[in-house]
Design a protein around this motif. Structure first.
Motif, PDB file in Angstrom:
ATOM      1  N   PHE A   1     -25.471  12.035  25.394  1.00 29.62           N
ATOM      2  CA  PHE A   1     -25.406  10.733  26.000  1.00 29.62           C
ATOM      3  C   PHE A   1     -26.336   9.866  25.246  1.00 29.62           C
ATOM      4  CE2 PHE A   1     -26.766   7.190  28.944  1.00 29.62           C
ATOM      5  CZ  PHE A   1     -25.636   6.658  28.928  1.00 29.62           C
ATOM      6  N   GLN A   2     -27.524  10.011  24.952  1.00 29.35           N
ATOM      7  CA  GLN A   2     -28.592   9.017  24.318  1.00 29.35           C
ATOM      8  C   GLN A   2     -27.969   8.876  22.793  1.00 29.35           C
ATOM      9  OE1 GLN A   2     -30.926   7.833  26.529  1.00 29.35           O
ATOM     10  NE2 GLN A   2     -30.985   6.240  24.691  1.00 29.35           N
ATOM     11  N   ALA A   3     -27.644   9.767  22.169  1.00 32.00           N
ATOM     12  CA  ALA A   3     -27.106   9.601  20.742  1.00 32.00           C
ATOM     13  C   ALA A   3     -25.869   8.452  20.756  1.00 32.00           C
ATOM     14  CB  ALA A   3     -26.460  10.985  20.271  1.00 32.00           C
ATOM     15  N   VAL A   4     -24.809   8.692  21.469  1.00 23.99           N
ATOM     16  CA  VAL A   4     -24.126   7.828  21.575  1.00 23.99           C
ATOM     17  C   VAL A   4     -24.398   6.262  21.916  1.00 23.99           C
ATOM     18  CG1 VAL A   4     -22.815   8.250  23.676  1.00 23.99           C
ATOM     19  CG2 VAL A   4     -21.434   7.338  21.768  1.00 23.99           C
ATOM     20  N   LEU A   5     -24.934   6.407  22.963  1.00 23.34           N
ATOM     21  CA  LEU A   5     -25.656   5.145  23.512  1.00 23.34           C
ATOM     22  C   LEU A   5     -26.422   4.338  22.527  1.00 23.34           C
ATOM     23  CD1 LEU A   5     -26.000   2.881  26.019  1.00 23.34           C
ATOM     24  CD2 LEU A   5     -28.138   4.361  26.587  1.00 23.34           C
ATOM     25  N   ASP A   6     -27.273   4.971  21.727  1.00 17.79           N
ATOM     26  CA  ASP A   6     -28.050   4.439  20.555  1.00 17.79           C
ATOM     27  C   ASP A   6     -27.322   3.969  19.462  1.00 17.79           C
ATOM     28  OD1 ASP A   6     -30.551   4.973  22.275  1.00 17.79           O
ATOM     29  OD2 ASP A   6     -30.938   6.657  20.901  1.00 17.79           O
ATOM     30  N   ALA A   7     -26.369   4.612  19.339  1.00 15.59           N
ATOM     31  CA  ALA A   7     -25.304   4.067  18.196  1.00 15.59           C
ATOM     32  C   ALA A   7     -24.635   2.719  18.664  1.00 15.59           C
ATOM     33  CB  ALA A   7     -24.295   5.469  17.769  1.00 15.59           C
ATOM     34  N   HIS A   8     -24.335   2.819  19.877  1.00 13.80           N
ATOM     35  CA  HIS A   8     -23.618   1.394  20.318  1.00 13.80           C
ATOM     36  C   HIS A   8     -24.519   0.367  20.401  1.00 13.80           C
ATOM     37  CE1 HIS A   8     -19.253   2.247  21.335  1.00 13.80           C
ATOM     38  NE2 HIS A   8     -19.671   3.440  21.339  1.00 13.80           N
TER      39      HIS A   8
ATOM     40  N   GLY B   1     -22.234  15.420  18.773  1.00 14.37           N
ATOM     41  CA  GLY B   1     -20.961  14.727  19.197  1.00 14.37           C
ATOM     42  C   GLY B   1     -19.868  15.884  18.590  1.00 14.37           C
ATOM     43  N   ALA B   2     -18.826  15.841  19.552  1.00 17.28           N
ATOM     44  CA  ALA B   2     -17.578  16.770  19.030  1.00 17.28           C
ATOM     45  C   ALA B   2     -16.441  16.203  19.210  1.00 17.28           C
ATOM     46  CB  ALA B   2     -17.941  17.787  19.786  1.00 17.28           C
TER      47      ALA B   2
END
Length: 386
Positions: free
Chosen positions: A166-173, A128-129
Motif C-alpha cells: 500500500f505505501q509504495a503505490v500511495l507514495d507513487a501517486h 507490486g505485481a
C-alpha cells in the motif's frame, strides 16, 4: 508485512463507458445475468484474504451502484482513472491504511480467486505485481502499408487487478506530476524504484470496452458453466373463501388455495426447482411456515429470491417447465398470462417458460377437486464450483 496482512481492494468504476454504447455506463450494464460491476465485486469481497472492497464511481452513479450491488462502501472518482485511484488510496489511508491493495478495473468482470492468490503471493518479494498474458499475435509496424514485424519475445499484455504494497503505490501517486498522465499504476510504482512482478493472468479477464465485447464476454462466461436440472413439487388444498393465485396471476374461481402464504402452488413448485439447481434446500428452508412474516405473502417474492441466489452464484436460468394438475379451473385460458408473468418475474423471455396442465381423470384428491398439485423442472447453468 505480517503473516496475515490487511488487504483492501479498490474497484475503479467512475467512467461513463460511452464506447460500449447502451443507455447506461457499461460497468452497470447486465452481463451474464447481473450488472458487470457485481461480478468483480463478488470475486473480491468473497476472497478470504480481502478485508474490504471500496468502489470509485462517477458523479450521479450512486443509485446505479445501489441497484447493482447494494449499500457498499464507495467514493467519488476523479476526472481520470489516475485521479480516481488517487482518491481511493487517500480514502484508504484516512481510514487507517492497509498493508496491501488490489486495484481493479470494473470492465474486467470475471476475476478468479487463483489470480488474486498469485498476486498476493508475489508481494512477499516485490512492491507490486500484475497479471499478464503473453502476446500471441504477430506484431508489425506501419501506417496504412504493412511494415516490419516486431519480435514478440518478452512482450506481454497487462491486466488488472494490479496489487501493491500500500505505501509504495500511495507514495507513487503522491509524487506523480499533476500534468502527466500514467498508463497504469504499475508504471507509476516502477518510476519511483518499486519492483513489479509478473504473475500468470487469465483469458477470462479480457476487458469489456466495445458493444461486441459484451457478446464475447458472455461466451467466455458461458464456457465455464455447467448445466443443472432440478425438480419441484407442491400441493395445496382448495377452500371456499380464498383467492386463487396460480402461476403468478389471480384466477377467477369459486375456491382458492389455502396456505401460509398466498399458496400459489405453481410458483412454489418453481421455487423449489430453482433452489434445487444450486443445492439450496427448499422453500420451507428459506421461508418457514412458522415465521409469521410470511403469512399471506405473495409467492412471487419466493420465486425471485431463488432467482437472486442463482444470480449471486453466477448462474443463468435457461428454461423452466411447469405442469399444473387439477380438474378445475381450466388452465388453457390463463396459460399465456401465466407465461408472461413468470417470464417477467425471472427476467426471461416467454419462450423460456413452458406451462402445461393435466388432470388425473377424476382420481385422487385433485380428481375430487380437493386441491391442486404442481410439478416444475428448471434448467440452469452455474459455475462448476456452485
Amino acid at each position: 508485512m505480517t503473516d496475515q496482512p490487511n488487504i483492501v481492494a479498490l474497484i475503479v468504476a467512475a467512467g461513463t463507458g460511452t464506447r460500449a454504447g447502451g443507455t447506461m455506463p457499461k460497468q452497470f450494464a447486465s452481463l451474464a445475468g447481473k450488472p458487470m460491476i457485481a461480478h468483480s465485486h463478488a470475486a473480491l469481497s468473497g476472497h478470504p484474504q480481502i478485508s474490504k472492497v471500496l468502489i470509485a464511481i462517477g458523479e450521479g452513479q450512486e443509485a446505479l451502484l445501489d441497484e447493482a450491488i447494494g449499500p457498499v462502501p464507495r467514493l467519488a472518482g476523479g476526472a481520470t482513472r489516475r485521479h480516481s485511484v488517487r482518491a481511493g488510496l487517500e480514502r484508504i489511508a484516512a481510514e487507517g491504511g492497509a498493508d496491501l491493495v488490489l486495484i481493479h478495473d470494473a470492465a474486467r468482470p470475471f476475476l478468479s480467486a487463483s489470480v488474486i492468490d498469485r498476486l498476493i503471493a508475489a508481494l512477499v518479494d516485490s512492491a507490486g505485481a500484475v497479471p499478464v498474458l503473453p502476446v500471441a499475435d504477430t506484431l508489425a509496424t506501419g501506417i496504412e502499408i504493412l511494415g516490419a514485424t516486431v519480435p514478440r519475445d518478452g512482450l506481454f499484455r497487462v491486466q488488472t487487478p494490479q496489487a501493491f504494497r500500500f505505501q509504495a503505490v500511495l507514495d507513487a501517486h503522491r509524487q506523480w506530476p499533476d500534468g502527466e498522465d500514467a498508463t497504469d499504476d504499475a508504471q507509476m510504482v516502477r518510476r519511483f524504484g518499486g519492483e513489479v512482478a509478473m504473475v500468470e493472468g487469465d483469458a477470462m479477464l479480457e476487458k469489456v470496452t466495445y458493444p461486441a465485447d459484451f457478446a464475447a464476454a458472455e461466451a467466455r462466461h458461458g464456457a465455464t458453466l455447467v448445466s443443472r436440472t432440478a425438480m419441484g413439487f407442491d400441493v395445496h388444498r382448495l377452500e371456499a373463501g380464498e383467492e386463487l393465485w396460480l402461476g403468478g396471476i389471480l384466477v377467477p374461481h369459486d375456491k382458492g388455495l389455502s396456505g401460509h402464504s398466498d399458496a400459489d402452488v405453481g410458483l412454489h413448485a418453481l421455487t423449489d426447482a430453482l433452489l434445487g439447481t444450486i443445492g439450496a434446500g427448499d422453500i420451507g428452508t428459506h421461508f418457514p411456515p412458522s415465521d409469521p412474516q410470511w403469512r399471506g405473502a405473495a409467492s412471487y417474492k419466493f420465486l425471485q429470491h431463488a432467482a437472486h441466489l442463482i444470480a449471486e452464484r453466477g448462474g443463468i436460468i435457461d428454461f423452466i417447465d411447469l405442469t399444473l394438475i387439477c380438474e378445475a379451473p381450466k388452465i388453457g385460458p390463463h396459460r399465456e398470462a401465466m407465461r408472461a408473468r413468470i417470464a417477467d418475474l425471472l427476467s426471461l423471455t416467454p419462450d423460456q417458460v413452458s406451462i402445461k396442465a393435466t388432470t388425473t381423470e377424476k382420481l385422487g384428491f385433485t380428481g375430487r377437486g380437493e386441491g391442486i398439485a404442481a410439478q416444475a423442472v428448471a434448467t440452469v447453468r452455474v459455475p462448476a464450483r456452485a
